[in-house]
Write a protein that holds these residues in place. Structure first.
Motif, short mmCIF file in Angstrom:
data_model
loop_
_atom_site.label_atom_id
_atom_site.label_comp_id
_atom_site.label_asym_id
_atom_site.label_seq_id
_atom_site.Cartn_x
_atom_site.Cartn_y
_atom_site.Cartn_z
N SER A 99 42.82 33.93 55.35
CA SER A 99 41.41 33.06 55.46
C SER A 99 41.46 31.78 55.07
CB SER A 99 40.52 33.93 54.59
OG SER A 99 40.70 34.07 53.46
N ASN A 100 42.44 31.31 54.39
CA ASN A 100 42.84 30.07 54.07
C ASN A 100 41.83 29.65 52.85
OD1 ASN A 100 44.10 27.67 53.82
ND2 ASN A 100 42.47 26.49 55.28
N SER A 101 41.37 30.72 52.03
CA SER A 101 40.60 30.42 50.80
C SER A 101 41.00 31.30 49.75
CB SER A 101 39.02 30.94 51.22
OG SER A 101 38.93 32.47 51.72
N TYR A 102 40.30 31.02 48.52
CA TYR A 102 40.61 31.75 47.30
C TYR A 102 39.99 33.07 47.31
CZ TYR A 102 43.50 27.85 45.34
OH TYR A 102 44.65 27.11 45.07
N GLN A 103 40.44 34.00 46.62
CA GLN A 103 39.74 35.25 46.31
C GLN A 103 39.54 35.47 44.94
OE1 GLN A 103 41.55 38.81 47.35
NE2 GLN A 103 39.92 40.06 46.79
N THR A 104 38.33 35.35 44.45
CA THR A 104 38.16 35.44 42.96
C THR A 104 38.41 37.02 42.29
OG1 THR A 104 36.67 33.64 43.11
CG2 THR A 104 36.78 34.68 40.99
N VAL A 105 38.93 36.91 41.42
CA VAL A 105 39.16 38.30 40.87
C VAL A 105 38.81 38.25 39.26
CG1 VAL A 105 40.55 40.41 40.39
CG2 VAL A 105 41.16 38.68 42.54
N GLU A 106 37.89 39.22 38.79
CA GLU A 106 37.40 39.01 37.44
C GLU A 106 37.74 40.50 36.92
OE1 GLU A 106 33.60 37.29 37.01
OE2 GLU A 106 34.37 35.47 37.83
N GLY A 107 38.18 40.57 35.77
CA GLY A 107 38.29 41.92 35.15
C GLY A 107 37.03 42.54 34.48
N ALA A 108 36.94 43.92 34.51
CA ALA A 108 35.93 44.63 34.20
C ALA A 108 35.84 44.65 32.61
CB ALA A 108 36.02 46.05 34.65
N ASP A 109 36.92 44.47 31.94
CA ASP A 109 37.16 44.73 30.38
C ASP A 109 37.79 43.37 30.01
OD1 ASP A 109 36.50 47.13 30.41
OD2 ASP A 109 38.17 47.72 31.23
N LEU A 110 37.52 42.89 28.82
CA LEU A 110 38.20 41.88 28.10
C LEU A 110 39.67 42.16 28.03
CD1 LEU A 110 35.45 41.08 25.63
CD2 LEU A 110 35.98 39.87 27.82
N GLY A 111 40.56 41.23 27.82
CA GLY A 111 41.79 41.50 27.63
C GLY A 111 42.73 42.33 28.54
N SER A 112 42.25 42.32 30.02
CA SER A 112 42.59 42.94 30.92
C SER A 112 43.69 42.12 31.68
CB SER A 112 41.81 43.50 31.96
OG SER A 112 41.00 42.58 32.46
N THR A 113 44.81 42.82 32.28
CA THR A 113 45.81 42.32 33.20
C THR A 113 45.69 42.43 34.39
OG1 THR A 113 47.17 44.36 32.81
CG2 THR A 113 47.59 42.57 31.26
N TRP A 114 46.27 41.38 35.17
CA TRP A 114 45.98 41.70 36.67
C TRP A 114 47.31 42.42 37.15
CZ3 TRP A 114 47.82 38.59 41.33
CH2 TRP A 114 47.11 38.84 42.33
N GLY A 115 47.09 43.79 37.12
CA GLY A 115 48.23 44.48 37.49
C GLY A 115 47.80 46.12 37.17
N GLY A 116 48.94 46.67 37.10
CA GLY A 116 48.80 48.25 37.05
C GLY A 116 48.07 48.95 38.06
N GLU A 117 47.33 49.90 37.60
CA GLU A 117 46.92 50.85 38.77
C GLU A 117 45.44 50.11 39.63
OE1 GLU A 117 45.65 54.91 37.73
OE2 GLU A 117 47.39 55.23 36.67
N SER A 118 44.75 49.40 38.76
CA SER A 118 43.50 48.93 39.15
C SER A 118 43.78 47.62 40.13
CB SER A 118 42.82 48.29 38.10
OG SER A 118 42.78 48.94 37.28
N TYR A 119 44.84 46.93 40.03
CA TYR A 119 45.32 45.87 40.76
C TYR A 119 46.74 46.04 41.22
CZ TYR A 119 41.29 44.13 38.69
OH TYR A 119 39.83 44.08 38.15
N PRO A 120 47.11 46.98 42.12
CA PRO A 120 48.60 47.10 42.61
C PRO A 120 49.35 46.04 43.18
CG PRO A 120 47.06 48.27 44.10
CD PRO A 120 46.13 47.95 42.79
N LEU A 147 48.06 37.80 32.40
CA LEU A 147 46.56 37.95 32.25
C LEU A 147 45.58 38.02 33.19
CD1 LEU A 147 44.84 37.92 29.57
CD2 LEU A 147 44.88 35.57 29.64
N LEU A 148 44.48 38.71 33.27
CA LEU A 148 43.41 38.52 34.17
C LEU A 148 42.28 37.97 33.32
CD1 LEU A 148 42.26 39.22 36.68
CD2 LEU A 148 41.56 41.52 36.12
N THR A 149 41.58 38.77 32.45
CA THR A 149 40.75 38.15 31.64
C THR A 149 40.82 38.20 30.22
OG1 THR A 149 38.81 39.02 33.35
CG2 THR A 149 37.97 38.48 31.04
N ALA A 150 40.72 37.10 29.56
CA ALA A 150 41.06 37.03 28.39
C ALA A 150 40.31 37.72 27.39
CB ALA A 150 41.14 35.35 28.04
N THR A 151 40.74 38.17 26.00
CA THR A 151 39.73 38.54 25.09
C THR A 151 38.53 38.00 24.69
OG1 THR A 151 41.64 37.87 23.45
CG2 THR A 151 41.83 40.02 24.17
N GLY A 152 38.88 36.50 24.79
CA GLY A 152 37.61 35.65 24.53
C GLY A 152 36.77 35.56 25.72
#
Lengths: 226, 642
Positions: free
Chosen positions: B419-440, B446-451
């Motif tokens: 689509s020639n554009s960015y897709q924004t992904v934000e974590g549901a929790d603080l300190g989450s990683t972009w990976g694992g089961e939720s984001y295969p 790092l997805l969303t920092a603890t701060g």
């Protein structure tokens, strides 16, 4: 035996609960005061929740005002106890000249009052045309009270019926310096914002403001089909 | 025999009563302190003074009393939560106070103070010290009286800036039980008369104050700082009120100062400021070569600080503490398990800090033609070369506090080639990683920092910034067990420079004004003479006040006296000044594009938890007077618009 005791105690609790809330409650007020803010019998358009009238009642220990908020079509209502009240304009609050005279309101059951005011400007004629992506409003204003000068005229677009200075999706204005003669019709043009363009309709309204008064005086909002 | 006995007892009995001499009932009570004792003991007088100092009103402060109600005496006390109520910050804490992000309009009684309880206590003290204080030396008496009169003058300033002219009561009022209280009902003084009273009191007492070198008790320069500020307020009220389309006045002058008096007030303000600056007793704090840390220390550091003129002190060892650090420390480095992150500065404020080359402080997030993001290697790079006061006031993403880095990242921007554009992904929790089961498909980083920042979670920044000013950097100070004893600054030399600059500018002495501003800006990292007589403008002075004095309880009063509050906060959602904005950092995921992958981009937006645009009405310029006060004293006239 035990169950009977149980039932008795339950019954007594029920009786106590049913009796408990009697004496200490007053009946809520039931009388209705309705009215309009008018100039020459015509209600004035205002900002939703912007203008306040105050109601005072003498003769009781507690003496403090009952604020009455005026709707955007110039009407107001309040549910009160029967009695004699004094209705006062709040100084400097609405787009009209101050008047310290109070209006006697004798409320028995229902009452309807028209509050006459002396506005600085009124809008006598308005029409809207759509040209492509723009709305042009044409308006005629008339000065009533001459103690304040014209500051600006503005057009507002909104998605709902409630459109004013604080609730609008788009706004454009003409300041008084840019108006050669305000007895002639004034044209205001505003472009339709993207958020409204695909809704199929919008509401438009025009406001006029005198210098040194916070509130605008508005026309009645008009629905425009896109 | 029996009779003798009786007679003997009878004769002993009176003896028992007579024997204990006259002073049996004449004893000093153990639970009541008498007037004679108080007013002859400097220590007890000092204790009383401490109580009066503690009761001076302020809109912000660092205290947290019951913030939902006004006390019966209408002595509205300091309330730090109000820092979230204007445009410099918003509320990111517990959602109980979400209303601070949704102030549809400021109530007309919002800034109301009618603390004649304090005025009376001071008047009573002034009279009693004369009446009972026999063993005090003349010098002590003069000093205590001067200090009391300073407190009274300060309090009248707090009253007049909120309410307009108020009754000037300088003696205690005693009811004579005649049934007619009208002789005690004083009408409101003119607004100008109250400001004149403050100036006259300061002139009368400044040489009696003593307390040289103290910055918690009033001395000569504290009094002059009060005069500098009060006269500046009076001058700008005289000038700008009359420049409005419809000046706010009452027929009796309780509100409204004649325009002809403006210059006189500005002259007085400038003279007071100049006297403080040239006295040599105070200097801008410049002890830390790191300019950002230096500015932070200029406000909070208590030792070796020659900048602070007058502060409201706290002391942990005496259990006079507050929880400001507990409530406002950044989420990711909090030491307690609750609270944190309540006051979060806005992007509006951050962008008011200029770049060191003097250019506009607007942050550069998009390319000039707005076709793409600007990609930053480090999250802090976007804040490079900014006014050092930004670092000293605000914790921005990647800045450090207490030696720890406050990481902030809202999510990731994933490039979608199709689509020639960015897709924004934000974590549901603080300190989450972009990976694992939720984001295969994620990369496990790092997805969303603890701060944060996070759009909806409580007690994490909603704006992308945290507060640094007034937050204690000491170990453990953000725990409820230890708490903080950072002081609240009433006056500091930085403000005096700004007062001087503004007064000089209003008197058309542009070169002097530029000199004062430049001196202050040099401390923030600007070059010498960064403002000159040809480049100084009223906007520049106003902006300088906003960035230098942020969160020190100036912004709302400044906007009021310049009579622009109703324009700046006009309640319109299309007005960028009335809406609190946020800045969210994202990590770019764009494999194969080395120039962009792994870099940081920033998105500006209206803060997600922010609801109603700030709306300041004409009736807010002066707060309403309680109807009970008017009922008791019919001579009190109401303020305009209510």
């Amino acid at each position: 035996m035990k169950t009977i005791n149980y039932i008795y105690s339950l019954l007594s609790i029920v009786v106590i609960m049913a009796m408990g809330c009697e004496k200490d409650n007053f009946d809520a007020p039931t009388s209705m005061l309705t009215g309009r803010v008018v100039h020459q019998g015509q209600p004035l358009g205002l900002r939703s929740g912007g203008v306040q009238l105050e109601l005072w009642q003498h003769g009781y220990d507690l003496f403090s005002k009952i604020p009455i908020h005026v709707d955007q079509d110039g009407s107001f209502s309040a549910r009160l106890f029967d009695g004699n009240y004094k209705l006062v304009l709040l100084r400097g609050n609405g787009p009209w000249a101050d008047n310290t005279d109070s209006l006697d309101v004798n409320l028995k059951g229902t009452a309807s009052v028209d509050v006459p005011v002396d506005p600085y400007f009124i809008i006598t004629n308005q029409s809207f045309q759509r040209n492509g992506n723009e709305i042009t409003g044409t308006v005629t204003i008339q000065q009533v009270n001459t103690s304040r000068s014209l500051e600006r005229v503005a057009i507002y677009l909104g998605q709902t019926l409630i459109v004013d200075q604080n609730n609008s999706a788009a706004r454009a204005e003409v300041v008084s310096g840019a108006i050669a003669d305000f007895n002639q019709p004034i044209e205001l043009t505003v472009s339709i914002p993207a958020s409204l363009a695909d809704k199929g309709y919008l509401f438009a309204r025009i406001g006029v403001k005198a210098t040194g008064v916070a509130e605008y005086l508005y026309s009645q909002p008009q629905q425009i089909t896109l | 025999m029996k009779r003798i006995y009786q007679l003997a007892i009878l004769s002993i009995l009176p003896l028992a009563f007579l024997s204990c001499a006259k002073d049996w009932l004449e004893r000093t009570p153990k639970n009541i302190i008498l007037e004679e004792q108080v007013w002859n003991d400097p220590k007890q007088i000092l204790g009383l003074l401490a109580n009066f100092y503690d009761r001076l009103p302020t809109d912000m402060g660092l205290n947290d009393p019951d913030h939902t109600s006004i006390d019966a005496n209408q002595e509205r006390q300091a309330q730090w939560r109000r820092m979230a109520d204007y445009d410099d910050a918003m509320w990111s804490g517990f959602s109980n106070e979400e209303g601070r992000n949704n102030i549809v309009n400021y109530p007309f009684d919002r800034w109301r103070v009618w603390n004649y309880s304090l005025v009376r206590d001071i008047n009573l003290a002034l009279e009693n010290i004369e009446k009972y204080g026999v063993s005090l030396s003349g010098e002590q008496k003069a000093q205590f009286s001067a200090e009391l009169r300073f407190l009274r003058a300060y309090n009248y300033f707090e009253l007049v800036k909120r309410m307009g002219g108020v009754p000037l009561i300088t003696t205690q009022l005693i009811y004579d039980y005649s049934g007619d209280p009208s002789y005690m009902q004083a009408p409101r003084a003119k607004e100008a008369e109250v400001y004149d009273f403050i100036a006259d009191e300061v002139d009368a007492i400044k040489d009696d104050l003593g307390n040289t070198g103290s910055n918690t008790r009033a001395n000569k320069y504290t009094a002059l700082a009060l005069k500098s500020r009060a006269m500046l307020y009076a001058g700008s009220l005289a000038k700008y009120n009359n420049e409005m389309g419809g000046p706010i006045t009452t027929p009796g002058g309780e509100v409204g100062i004649p325009a002809s008096r403006a210059d006189e007030y500005f002259e007085k303000s400038l003279a007071a400021s100049a006297e403080i600056i040239t006295s040599g007793g105070y200097a801008l704090y410049q002890n830390n070569p790191d300019l950002g840390e230096n500015f932070y220390e200029a406000v909070v550091r208590k030792t070796g600080n020659d900048e602070v003129i007058f502060a409201w002190d706290f002391l942990s060892s005496k259990d006079k503490r507050h929880g400001f650090a507990y409530d406002n420390i950044p989420r990711s480095i909090r030491e307690d398990n609750l609270s944190s992150s309540n006051i979060t500065p806005s992007l509006n404020l951050v962008e008011r800090y200029e770049y060191l080359d003097g250019s506009n402080g607007e942050l550069k997030t998009r390319t000039a033609d707005n076709s793409d993001f600007i990609y930053y290697d480090q999250v802090t790079d976007i804040f490079a070369n900014k006014d050092a006061r930004l670092y000293g006031t605000v914790i921005y993403p990647g800045a450090s506090f207490k030696g720890l880095t406050v990481e902030m990242q809202a999510g990731v921007m994933v490039w979608n080639a199709a689509s020639n554009s960015y897709q924004t992904v934000e974590g549901a929790d603080l300190g989450s990683t972009w990976g694992g089961e939720s984001y295969p498909h994620g990369d496990g980083k790092l997805l969303t920092a603890t701060g944060g920042p996070h759009r909806s979670i409580m007690e994490v920044s909603n704006t992308g910034f945290y507060l640094r000013k007034y937050v204690d950097s000491g170990p453990g100070t953000s725990t409820r067990g230890i708490r903080s004893d950072v002081w609240w600054v009433w006056f500091r030399l930085g403000e005096v420079y700004l007062n001087a600059a503004e007064a000089a500018f209003e008197l058309n002495r542009d070169a002097d004004a530029a000199q004062y501003l430049s001196t202050l800006r040099e401390r923030a990292g600007f070059g010498a003479n960064s403002v000159t007589a040809s480049t100084i403008t009223v906007e520049r002075i106003r902006n300088e006040r906003r960035v230098e004095l942020a969160f020190e309880d100036h912004r709302v009063w400044d906007l009021k006296r310049w009579r622009i509050a109703h324009d700046v906060w006009n309640g319109s959602s299309s007005n960028p000044d009335a809406v609190v904005y946020a800045l969210y950092p994202y990590r770019v995921v764009r494999p194969g594009d080395a120039a962009r992958d792994g870099k940081y981009v920033f998105v500006k937006m209206a803060a997600p938890r922010f609801r109603a645009p700030r709306f300041f009405q004409m009736g807010n310029y002066y707060s309403s007077i309680d109807q009970g006060v008017i009922n008791n004293n019919p001579k009190i006239v109401r303020n305009p618009f209510h």
